[in-house]
Motif scaffolding. Structure first.
Motif, PDB file in Angstrom:
ATOM      1  N   ARG A  21      -1.522  -1.521 -10.733  1.00 56.72           N
ATOM      2  CA  ARG A  21      -2.477  -1.097 -11.306  1.00 56.72           C
ATOM      3  C   ARG A  21      -3.703  -0.548 -11.159  1.00 56.72           C
ATOM      4  O   ARG A  21      -4.712   0.344 -11.934  1.00 56.72           O
ATOM      5  CB  ARG A  21      -3.194  -2.367 -12.494  1.00 56.72           C
ATOM      6  N   THR A  22      -4.565  -0.662 -10.042  1.00 61.58           N
ATOM      7  CA  THR A  22      -5.878  -0.299  -9.834  1.00 61.58           C
ATOM      8  C   THR A  22      -5.331   1.283  -9.131  1.00 61.58           C
ATOM      9  O   THR A  22      -5.865   2.470  -9.432  1.00 61.58           O
ATOM     10  CB  THR A  22      -6.279  -1.109  -8.614  1.00 61.58           C
ATOM     11  N   ALA A  23      -4.991   1.631  -8.140  1.00 62.08           N
ATOM     12  CA  ALA A  23      -3.863   2.620  -7.889  1.00 62.08           C
ATOM     13  C   ALA A  23      -3.587   4.051  -8.993  1.00 62.08           C
ATOM     14  O   ALA A  23      -4.548   5.125  -8.682  1.00 62.08           O
ATOM     15  CB  ALA A  23      -2.687   2.839  -7.061  1.00 62.08           C
ATOM     16  N   LEU A  24      -3.003   3.596  -9.985  1.00 62.40           N
ATOM     17  CA  LEU A  24      -3.200   4.309 -11.658  1.00 62.40           C
ATOM     18  C   LEU A  24      -3.930   4.689 -11.817  1.00 62.40           C
ATOM     19  O   LEU A  24      -4.588   5.425 -12.756  1.00 62.40           O
ATOM     20  CB  LEU A  24      -1.612   3.734 -11.543  1.00 62.40           C
ATOM     21  N   THR A  25      -5.348   3.260 -11.690  1.00 59.37           N
ATOM     22  CA  THR A  25      -6.890   3.224 -12.599  1.00 59.37           C
ATOM     23  C   THR A  25      -7.189   4.606 -11.844  1.00 59.37           C
ATOM     24  O   THR A  25      -7.790   5.531 -13.087  1.00 59.37           O
ATOM     25  CB  THR A  25      -7.247   2.008 -12.661  1.00 59.37           C
ATOM     26  N   THR A  74       0.905  -1.156  -0.061  1.00 56.99           N
ATOM     27  CA  THR A  74       0.460   0.345  -0.241  1.00 56.99           C
ATOM     28  C   THR A  74       0.916   1.261   0.526  1.00 56.99           C
ATOM     29  O   THR A  74       0.605   2.389  -0.289  1.00 56.99           O
ATOM     30  CB  THR A  74      -0.551   0.303   1.290  1.00 56.99           C
ATOM     31  N   ALA A  75       2.406   1.213   0.484  1.00 67.64           N
ATOM     32  CA  ALA A  75       3.240   2.606   0.778  1.00 67.64           C
ATOM     33  C   ALA A  75       2.975   2.768  -0.362  1.00 67.64           C
ATOM     34  O   ALA A  75       3.665   4.162  -1.213  1.00 67.64           O
ATOM     35  CB  ALA A  75       3.979   2.290   2.386  1.00 67.64           C
ATOM     36  N   VAL A  76       3.803   1.572  -1.663  1.00 67.74           N
ATOM     37  CA  VAL A  76       4.206   1.425  -2.879  1.00 67.74           C
ATOM     38  C   VAL A  76       3.401   2.653  -3.790  1.00 67.74           C
ATOM     39  O   VAL A  76       3.062   3.398  -4.372  1.00 67.74           O
ATOM     40  CB  VAL A  76       5.025  -0.154  -2.890  1.00 67.74           C
ATOM     41  N   CYS A  77       2.045   1.883  -3.301  1.00 68.28           N
ATOM     42  CA  CYS A  77       1.460   1.933  -4.816  1.00 68.28           C
ATOM     43  C   CYS A  77       0.691   3.871  -3.806  1.00 68.28           C
ATOM     44  O   CYS A  77       1.156   4.462  -5.396  1.00 68.28           O
ATOM     45  CB  CYS A  77      -0.032   1.453  -4.250  1.00 68.28           C
ATOM     46  N   GLU A  78       0.312   4.361  -2.768  1.00 67.91           N
ATOM     47  CA  GLU A  78       0.286   5.178  -2.813  1.00 67.91           C
ATOM     48  C   GLU A  78       1.790   6.635  -2.651  1.00 67.91           C
ATOM     49  O   GLU A  78       1.702   7.663  -3.636  1.00 67.91           O
ATOM     50  CB  GLU A  78       0.266   5.372  -0.959  1.00 67.91           C
ATOM     51  N   VAL A 126       6.958  -5.019 -12.474  1.00 73.19           N
ATOM     52  CA  VAL A 126       6.269  -4.255 -11.387  1.00 73.19           C
ATOM     53  C   VAL A 126       4.329  -4.226 -11.940  1.00 73.19           C
ATOM     54  O   VAL A 126       3.713  -3.919 -11.530  1.00 73.19           O
ATOM     55  CB  VAL A 126       7.069  -3.783 -10.344  1.00 73.19           C
ATOM     56  N   ALA A 127       4.160  -3.264 -13.053  1.00 72.08           N
ATOM     57  CA  ALA A 127       3.123  -3.340 -14.229  1.00 72.08           C
ATOM     58  C   ALA A 127       2.666  -4.933 -14.033  1.00 72.08           C
ATOM     59  O   ALA A 127       1.201  -4.548 -14.228  1.00 72.08           O
ATOM     60  CB  ALA A 127       3.403  -2.934 -15.049  1.00 72.08           C
ATOM     61  N   GLY A 176       1.757   9.233  -5.989  1.00 70.69           N
ATOM     62  CA  GLY A 176       1.243  11.133  -5.583  1.00 70.69           C
ATOM     63  C   GLY A 176       3.525  11.419  -6.544  1.00 70.69           C
ATOM     64  O   GLY A 176       2.350  12.473  -7.466  1.00 70.69           O
ATOM     65  N   ARG A 177       3.959  10.746  -6.661  1.00 70.33           N
ATOM     66  CA  ARG A 177       5.079  10.922  -8.166  1.00 70.33           C
ATOM     67  C   ARG A 177       4.401  11.033  -9.260  1.00 70.33           C
ATOM     68  O   ARG A 177       4.113  11.719  -9.923  1.00 70.33           O
ATOM     69  CB  ARG A 177       5.597   9.988  -8.180  1.00 70.33           C
ATOM     70  N   CYS A 178       3.445   9.473  -9.843  1.00 72.87           N
ATOM     71  CA  CYS A 178       2.810  10.494 -11.087  1.00 72.87           C
ATOM     72  C   CYS A 178       1.433  11.385 -11.137  1.00 72.87           C
ATOM     73  O   CYS A 178       1.498  11.810 -12.465  1.00 72.87           O
ATOM     74  CB  CYS A 178       1.541   8.942 -10.809  1.00 72.87           C
ATOM     75  N   ARG A 179       1.551  11.877 -10.122  1.00 71.79           N
ATOM     76  CA  ARG A 179       0.182  12.911  -9.849  1.00 71.79           C
ATOM     77  C   ARG A 179       0.967  14.093 -10.315  1.00 71.79           C
ATOM     78  O   ARG A 179       0.457  14.943 -10.665  1.00 71.79           O
ATOM     79  CB  ARG A 179      -0.319  12.885  -8.138  1.00 71.79           C
ATOM     80  N   ASN A 180       2.167  14.321  -9.947  1.00 71.85           N
ATOM     81  CA  ASN A 180       3.177  15.949  -9.953  1.00 71.85           C
ATOM     82  C   ASN A 180       3.032  15.317 -11.140  1.00 71.85           C
ATOM     83  O   ASN A 180       2.801  16.363 -11.992  1.00 71.85           O
ATOM     84  CB  ASN A 180       4.210  15.563  -9.076  1.00 71.85           C
ATOM     85  N   ALA A 181       3.425  14.165 -11.850  1.00 70.59           N
ATOM     86  CA  ALA A 181       4.037  14.514 -13.579  1.00 70.59           C
ATOM     87  C   ALA A 181       2.361  14.813 -14.151  1.00 70.59           C
ATOM     88  O   ALA A 181       2.910  15.677 -15.153  1.00 70.59           O
ATOM     89  CB  ALA A 181       4.217  13.022 -13.943  1.00 70.59           C
ATOM     90  N   LEU A 182       1.860  14.372 -13.903  1.00 71.40           N
ATOM     91  CA  LEU A 182       0.830  14.593 -14.395  1.00 71.40           C
ATOM     92  C   LEU A 182       0.377  16.323 -14.519  1.00 71.40           C
ATOM     93  O   LEU A 182      -0.489  16.706 -15.489  1.00 71.40           O
ATOM     94  CB  LEU A 182      -0.934  13.608 -14.195  1.00 71.40           C
TER      95      LEU A 182
END
Length: 352
Positions: free
Chosen positions: A282-286, A242-246, A275-276, A250-256
């Motif tokens: 996958r659920t977190a990024l979706t 869960t920590a990895v997913c968050e 790792v994909a 969070g880093r992807c949110r900054n990129a977006l």
């Protein structure tokens, strides 16, 4: 156009036949898990010898499955790097030999570009798009604007996320390979039981860090009896995942957010690499992509881990542009997608 692809950069020996209209005619993968399991990780010398033992047979199997002869090919592509140099040499020399004997173009493919372009094979994704590349050796966010056109937005300052999964699994006493074993253990755990950090969460930029999270898990493990109680193991696995997913989200949110200003035409995010295959990620990024009204694309599981179909497809993409490699091409243990980028590791070293 029909291309034979060969992949030997780590611990999978693979050969595949792919067509320009996105048909995978054959995709043969031989895993070396049994050879490396006693050591808890990949041993480069053992990997190279296994590639040498099996590559000719696998190429023959792929050709037979596709019902083709070498004369039917329009090119031969092989991973030229990055990765374990012994294995890369085996694949490159095999591909060069086939190309030379049968008079076919040889294409040297960056293994990371193979992952990066897989979504164009499976989902016909158009350029440009945001790519999260996550594997045992890499954790990067890249803007993909075309074949060979990559801009690094962020990378890890320490461990790659796949490496963190594997090392954490080993600390928990889980079998090799650690990433899938940890995901299975996490399915029955309580992610809220243990307080674990979310590295880099809330900070500006797109760089990653997983070393501190891994250390936090180790400290929890050291406070418990061994072997770990089953419930504690599951809860730690769930908390780590869960920590990895968050952290990733969070880093992807900054990129977006960054791309919404600099490249508003980008409307797709792709996740690729071994790792994909993790369903929680996958659920977190979706969910993240839904927040930004982005299309989210993740290749099928079997095309997330190392395979030769992605190498064959990257070869097709390059041949379309007239890009081939000379038979003097030298295999490369390191081969960045964005050679002009100042890597995060270099910046971290300079700060020290």
């Amino acid at each position: 156009m029909i291309v034979l692809g060969i992949e030997t950069s780590c611990d999978e020996t693979a050969a595949a036949i792919v067509t320009a209209d996105r048909r995978i005619l054959a995709n043969v993968v031989l895993s070396q898990l049994d050879e490396h399991r006693p050591y808890g990780g990949v041993v480069p010398e053992i990997a190279a010898r296994a590639h040498l033992d099996h590559i000719d047979r696998l190429v023959a199997e792929a050709m037979a499955e596709a019902g083709l002869g070498f004369a039917d090919l329009d090119g031969v592509a092989a991973t030229g790097g990055p990765g374990l140099i012994g294995g890369i040499i085996v694949g490159v020399m095999t591909a060069k030999s086939i190309a030379a004997v049968h008079g076919k173009p040889f294409v040297a493919v960056n293994h990371l570009e193979g992952h990066a372009l897989t979504a164009r094979l499976t989902d016909d994704v158009a350029f440009p798009y945001l790519l999260l590349l996550v594997s045992g050796g890499h954790c990067q966010l890249l803007l993909v604007e075309g074949v060979g056109g990559y801009t690094l937005l962020g990378s890890t300052i320490d461990d790659a996320v796949g490496e963190a999964f594997d090392k954490t699994a080993k600390m928990l006493g889980l079998p090799y390979p650690g990433g899938p074993a940890l995901e299975r253990a996490a399915a029955g755990g309580d992610a809220a039981r243990f307080a674990l950090p979310r590295p880099m969460l809330g900070r500006p930029g797109c760089d990653f860090s997983f070393s501190g999270l891994k250390t936090a898990v180790r400290q929890k493990v050291e406070q418990m009896p061994r072997p770990l109680p089953e419930a504690a193991l599951a809860d730690l696995a769930a908390g780590f995942q869960t920590a990895v997913c968050e952290s990733l989200a969070g880093r992807c949110r900054n990129a977006l957010k960054q791309l919404s200003v600099s490249h508003p035409q980008v409307r797709t995010m792709v996740v690729a690499g071994g790792v994909a295959a993790n369903q929680a990620i996958r659920t977190a990024l979706t969910g993240l992509c839904a927040d930004f009204d982005y299309r989210f694309v993740a290749p099928p599981m079997k095309l997330c881990t190392d395979n030769a179909a992605m190498i064959a497809w990257a070869g097709i993409e390059k041949l379309r542009l007239g890009e081939t490699a000379p038979l003097t091409f030298a295999p490369r243990p390191r081969w960045p997608l964005d050679p002009d980028a100042v890597t995060t590791q270099v910046r971290a070293t300079e700060r020290v």
